[in-house]
Design a protein around this motif. Sequence first.
Motif, PDB file in Angstrom:
ATOM      1  N   SER A   1      11.453  -1.603 -65.498  1.00  0.00           N
ATOM      2  CA  SER A   1      11.805  -1.983 -66.873  1.00  0.00           C
ATOM      3  C   SER A   1      13.224  -1.528 -67.168  1.00  0.00           C
ATOM      4  CB  SER A   1      10.902  -1.248 -67.858  1.00  0.00           C
ATOM      5  OG  SER A   1       9.639  -1.816 -67.909  1.00  0.00           O
TER       6      SER A   1
ATOM      7  N   LYS B   1      15.654   1.655 -77.522  1.00  0.00           N
ATOM      8  CA  LYS B   1      15.461   1.087 -76.184  1.00  0.00           C
ATOM      9  C   LYS B   1      16.636   0.173 -75.835  1.00  0.00           C
ATOM     10  CE  LYS B   1      10.457   0.575 -75.905  1.00  0.00           C
ATOM     11  NZ  LYS B   1       9.416  -0.403 -75.612  1.00  0.00           N
TER      12      LYS B   1
ATOM     13  N   THR C   1      16.509  -2.604 -74.352  1.00  0.00           N
ATOM     14  CA  THR C   1      16.159  -3.994 -74.684  1.00  0.00           C
ATOM     15  C   THR C   1      16.477  -4.302 -76.156  1.00  0.00           C
ATOM     16  OG1 THR C   1      14.394  -3.820 -73.065  1.00  0.00           O
ATOM     17  CG2 THR C   1      14.300  -5.714 -74.542  1.00  0.00           C
TER      18      THR C   1
ATOM     19  N   GLU D   1      16.651  -4.962 -67.632  1.00  0.00           N
ATOM     20  CA  GLU D   1      15.875  -4.872 -66.395  1.00  0.00           C
ATOM     21  C   GLU D   1      16.790  -5.124 -65.194  1.00  0.00           C
ATOM     22  OE1 GLU D   1      14.457  -5.536 -69.220  1.00  0.00           O
ATOM     23  OE2 GLU D   1      12.559  -4.472 -69.011  1.00  0.00           O
TER      24      GLU D   1
ATOM     25  N   GLY E   1       7.207  -6.091 -73.488  1.00  0.00           N
ATOM     26  CA  GLY E   1       6.282  -5.366 -72.604  1.00  0.00           C
ATOM     27  C   GLY E   1       5.970  -6.140 -71.331  1.00  0.00           C
ATOM     28  N   GLY E   2       6.710  -7.240 -71.109  1.00  0.00           N
ATOM     29  CA  GLY E   2       6.358  -8.181 -70.043  1.00  0.00           C
ATOM     30  C   GLY E   2       6.623  -7.724 -68.613  1.00  0.00           C
ATOM     31  N   SER E   3       7.277  -6.581 -68.422  1.00  0.00           N
ATOM     32  CA  SER E   3       7.477  -6.123 -67.033  1.00  0.00           C
ATOM     33  C   SER E   3       6.131  -5.862 -66.349  1.00  0.00           C
ATOM     34  CB  SER E   3       8.312  -4.843 -66.997  1.00  0.00           C
ATOM     35  OG  SER E   3       9.574  -5.085 -67.554  1.00  0.00           O
ATOM     36  N   ASP E   4       5.113  -5.542 -67.144  1.00  0.00           N
ATOM     37  CA  ASP E   4       3.769  -5.375 -66.586  1.00  0.00           C
ATOM     38  C   ASP E   4       3.301  -6.669 -65.906  1.00  0.00           C
ATOM     39  OD1 ASP E   4       3.500  -2.801 -67.666  1.00  0.00           O
ATOM     40  OD2 ASP E   4       2.577  -3.531 -69.516  1.00  0.00           O
TER      41      ASP E   4
HETATM   42  N1  ASP Z   1      12.070  -4.009 -71.625  1.00  0.00           N
HETATM   43  C1  ASP Z   1      11.116  -4.955 -72.142  1.00  0.00           C
HETATM   44  C2  ASP Z   1      10.606  -4.506 -73.486  1.00  0.00           C
HETATM   45  O1  ASP Z   1      11.084  -3.511 -74.023  1.00  0.00           O
HETATM   46  C3  ASP Z   1      10.006  -5.251 -71.168  1.00  0.00           C
HETATM   47  C4  ASP Z   1       9.177  -4.076 -70.742  1.00  0.00           C
HETATM   48  O2  ASP Z   1       9.581  -2.929 -70.922  1.00  0.00           O
HETATM   49  O3  ASP Z   1       8.089  -4.308 -70.187  1.00  0.00           O
HETATM   50  O4  ASP Z   1       9.773  -5.153 -74.062  1.00  0.00           O
END
Ligand code: ASP
Length: 440
Positions: free
Chosen positions: A37, A48, A50, A115, A184-187
């Motif tokens: 991430s 963050k 992002t 990322e 959260g899509g890195s999952d």
């Molecule tokens: N960096 C992205 C987010 O903050 C994706 C992730 O962390 O999964 O949503």
Amino acid sequence: MIKVCKFGGTSMADANAIRQVKNIIDADDSRRFVVVSAPGKRFKDDIKITDMLYRCYNEVVNLGTCKKSFAVIRERFVEIVKDLGLTIDIESVLDKTEQEIDQSKSPDFAASRGEYLSAVVISAFLGFEFIDAAEIIRFDSHGKLNVDYTDDKVSNRLLGVDKAVIPGFYGKNFQGEIKTFSRGGSDITGSIIAHGVKADLYENWTDVSGFLVCDPRIVHEAKVINQITYKEVRELSYMGASVLHAEAITPVMKRRIPINIKNTFKPEDKGTMIVPNEQYKEGLNDAVITGIAGKKNFTVLLIEKSMMNAEVGFIRRVLSVVEHYGICVEHLPSGIDTLSVILESEQLKDGVLTDLVSEIRENVNPDYVHVIENISLIATVGHGMARRHGTAATLFTALAEEKINIQMIDQGSSELNIIIGVANSDYEKCIRAIYKAFVK
Ligand code: ASP
Ligand code: ADP
Ligand code: MG
């Protein structure tokens, strides 16, 4: 043995965390594919990367350049590279990235760079090959993952690669532009890679020691769930347990690959094993329920009409009005003379709610439409619940004792969960009460 390891934002937040990541990778030779991430928060009020990148995009829209917001990102990566003692020319990579964000004028492109930069740094630090997600992950013209294309690309590109780092969160759309998953899509990326390389295990490394019975920000002492099924995780993640993205189960599910949620900062903790039903071993968890999760800000339209159930097409007509407004329905519990339509309040802003209600009145001529706003939905999930007597009684007694007024009840047909609606102001209290009733 092949393991795919995904590291979340806190695991990437600074040089210390990244050194910890390297220790974890070095400790096990089967940890061959690493998905990362963007750097996340280092402390409570930190921002963050992002989120900073979305700011960059807004700055480009307003001022034509992202110089000001990008400076903070630049500083963060320069510091990480310096603290890790790396000799890569990060300034040049950052210069190019800043220019590309200015030129692309795309929020997805901007957001994806966290990322990308993370993966550039980590691949150098681990001495692993860098493989860009843009090469291997593809979306279709509806914005959904192009599963066939992606599976093919991932397995072909990674075949014969010993060790690699892949940035999470993004791929390309059908026109070849960068597109991200939802937050959260890195999952999801980690799960896609695990499927593509036929991994034996997908390790998802985060900042808590597993999937907890409920959000630790609400119940600080929330216990770890030792083992949980794919289906239970889907229910809990969808209902707000943000530790794993709800869409991260689907790719690994096809090959029955278990997911292990682990804590980067306490790697010795066992974490949570997420498994398909047939791999589930009874007796590993102590509580009757598996977990509790919830989301705030819903609106309930309680529609009453005498003999509603005898009126052919009643529900369909209500739903077509909702569909006409492009609104998704969250839940639809119904009785003989009543139908509750539960919608995310976010979709009803700017007068949409008033228009929707009057159109429903015109179309189905109900006796009564009652609008209840500021509702939270809370799901109590557990595959053992349906077979056990008294689960619902325990739940409702606990809430009655806390004088929490239940506005809506919906037991999903899977019998895996009971969903209740309560006032937003009762949200935290309700989760604590359910936790106390079931977890000893
Ligand atoms: N960096 C992205 C987010 O903050 C994706 C992730 O962390 O999964 O949503
Ligand atoms: P990452 O950046 O590693 O992907 P996330 O912030 O996405 O991490 O997810 C981990 C966080 O999810 C935890 O720090 C915790 O605050 C929150 N969380 C919410 N519900 C749960 C739960 N049921 N179990 C564990 N963590 C939860
Ligand atoms: Mg996450």
